[in-house]
Design a protein around this motif. Structure first.
Motif, PDB file in Angstrom:
ATOM      1  N   LYS A   1      36.490  53.501  54.135  1.00  0.00           N
ATOM      2  CA  LYS A   1      35.756  52.239  53.971  1.00  0.00           C
ATOM      3  C   LYS A   1      35.773  51.795  52.508  1.00  0.00           C
ATOM      4  O   LYS A   1      35.897  50.619  52.218  1.00  0.00           O
ATOM      5  CB  LYS A   1      34.338  52.382  54.489  1.00  0.00           C
ATOM      6  CG  LYS A   1      34.260  52.404  55.995  1.00  0.00           C
ATOM      7  CD  LYS A   1      32.827  52.341  56.465  1.00  0.00           C
ATOM      8  CE  LYS A   1      32.747  52.529  57.948  1.00  0.00           C
ATOM      9  NZ  LYS A   1      33.278  51.457  58.725  1.00  0.00           N
ATOM     10  N   ASP A   2      35.649  52.745  51.603  1.00  0.00           N
ATOM     11  CA  ASP A   2      35.740  52.414  50.176  1.00  0.00           C
ATOM     12  C   ASP A   2      37.150  51.936  49.828  1.00  0.00           C
ATOM     13  O   ASP A   2      37.317  50.975  49.080  1.00  0.00           O
ATOM     14  CB  ASP A   2      35.384  53.624  49.318  1.00  0.00           C
ATOM     15  CG  ASP A   2      33.916  53.989  49.412  1.00  0.00           C
ATOM     16  OD1 ASP A   2      33.109  53.118  49.822  1.00  0.00           O
ATOM     17  OD2 ASP A   2      33.573  55.139  49.086  1.00  0.00           O
TER      18      ASP A   2
ATOM     19  N   GLN B   1      39.377  50.508  51.768  1.00  0.00           N
ATOM     20  CA  GLN B   1      39.772  49.223  52.348  1.00  0.00           C
ATOM     21  C   GLN B   1      39.193  48.043  51.581  1.00  0.00           C
ATOM     22  O   GLN B   1      39.696  46.925  51.684  1.00  0.00           O
ATOM     23  CB  GLN B   1      39.365  49.149  53.824  1.00  0.00           C
ATOM     24  CG  GLN B   1      37.890  48.937  54.076  1.00  0.00           C
ATOM     25  CD  GLN B   1      37.570  48.971  55.557  1.00  0.00           C
ATOM     26  OE1 GLN B   1      38.403  49.288  56.381  1.00  0.00           O
ATOM     27  NE2 GLN B   1      36.337  48.654  55.888  1.00  0.00           N
ATOM     28  N   ASN B   2      38.183  48.265  50.771  1.00  0.00           N
ATOM     29  CA  ASN B   2      37.595  47.185  49.997  1.00  0.00           C
ATOM     30  C   ASN B   2      38.147  47.098  48.576  1.00  0.00           C
ATOM     31  O   ASN B   2      37.774  46.190  47.837  1.00  0.00           O
ATOM     32  CB  ASN B   2      36.074  47.336  49.953  1.00  0.00           C
ATOM     33  CG  ASN B   2      35.453  47.036  51.294  1.00  0.00           C
ATOM     34  OD1 ASN B   2      35.911  46.161  52.024  1.00  0.00           O
ATOM     35  ND2 ASN B   2      34.410  47.782  51.635  1.00  0.00           N
ATOM     36  N   LEU B   3      39.009  48.010  48.194  1.00  0.00           N
ATOM     37  CA  LEU B   3      39.561  47.999  46.839  1.00  0.00           C
ATOM     38  C   LEU B   3      40.274  46.701  46.468  1.00  0.00           C
ATOM     39  O   LEU B   3      40.101  46.217  45.352  1.00  0.00           O
ATOM     40  CB  LEU B   3      40.507  49.188  46.643  1.00  0.00           C
ATOM     41  CG  LEU B   3      39.855  50.530  46.390  1.00  0.00           C
ATOM     42  CD1 LEU B   3      40.901  51.625  46.329  1.00  0.00           C
ATOM     43  CD2 LEU B   3      39.036  50.506  45.135  1.00  0.00           C
TER      44      LEU B   3
ATOM     45  N   PHE C   1      39.548  43.786  47.168  1.00  0.00           N
ATOM     46  CA  PHE C   1      38.616  42.673  47.008  1.00  0.00           C
ATOM     47  C   PHE C   1      37.645  42.878  45.865  1.00  0.00           C
ATOM     48  O   PHE C   1      36.865  41.993  45.543  1.00  0.00           O
ATOM     49  CB  PHE C   1      37.820  42.481  48.311  1.00  0.00           C
ATOM     50  CG  PHE C   1      38.726  42.231  49.488  1.00  0.00           C
ATOM     51  CD1 PHE C   1      39.456  41.070  49.594  1.00  0.00           C
ATOM     52  CD2 PHE C   1      38.841  43.198  50.487  1.00  0.00           C
ATOM     53  CE1 PHE C   1      40.285  40.856  50.666  1.00  0.00           C
ATOM     54  CE2 PHE C   1      39.673  42.985  51.561  1.00  0.00           C
ATOM     55  CZ  PHE C   1      40.395  41.805  51.657  1.00  0.00           C
ATOM     56  N   ASP C   2      37.680  44.042  45.237  1.00  0.00           N
ATOM     57  CA  ASP C   2      36.813  44.306  44.092  1.00  0.00           C
ATOM     58  C   ASP C   2      37.325  43.541  42.887  1.00  0.00           C
ATOM     59  O   ASP C   2      38.491  43.615  42.532  1.00  0.00           O
ATOM     60  CB  ASP C   2      36.755  45.799  43.768  1.00  0.00           C
ATOM     61  CG  ASP C   2      35.964  46.575  44.782  1.00  0.00           C
ATOM     62  OD1 ASP C   2      35.183  45.958  45.517  1.00  0.00           O
ATOM     63  OD2 ASP C   2      36.130  47.816  44.842  1.00  0.00           O
TER      64      ASP C   2
END
Length: 46
Positions: free
Chosen positions: A36-37, A39-41, A43-44
């Motif tokens: 989960k962490d 997959q958001n990389l 968009f950070d």
């Protein structure tokens, strides 16, 4: 059967077992937080 056929069968079985092991590892609940962490990389924003 000759040796080449036996090696092809063994290679196919080995790759199938490896695929199953990777699939089980990816679907374990213990790894879900890391995924989960990850997959958001993209968009950070820094």
């Amino acid at each position: 059967m000759d040796i080449i056929s036996i090696l092809r069968i063994l290679f196919t079985l080995l790759t199938f077992v490896l695929f199953v092991v990777i699939a089980v590892w990816a679907w374990r609940n213990r790894n879900s937080a890391q995924f989960k962490d990850a997959q958001n990389l993209p968009f950070d924003e820094d």
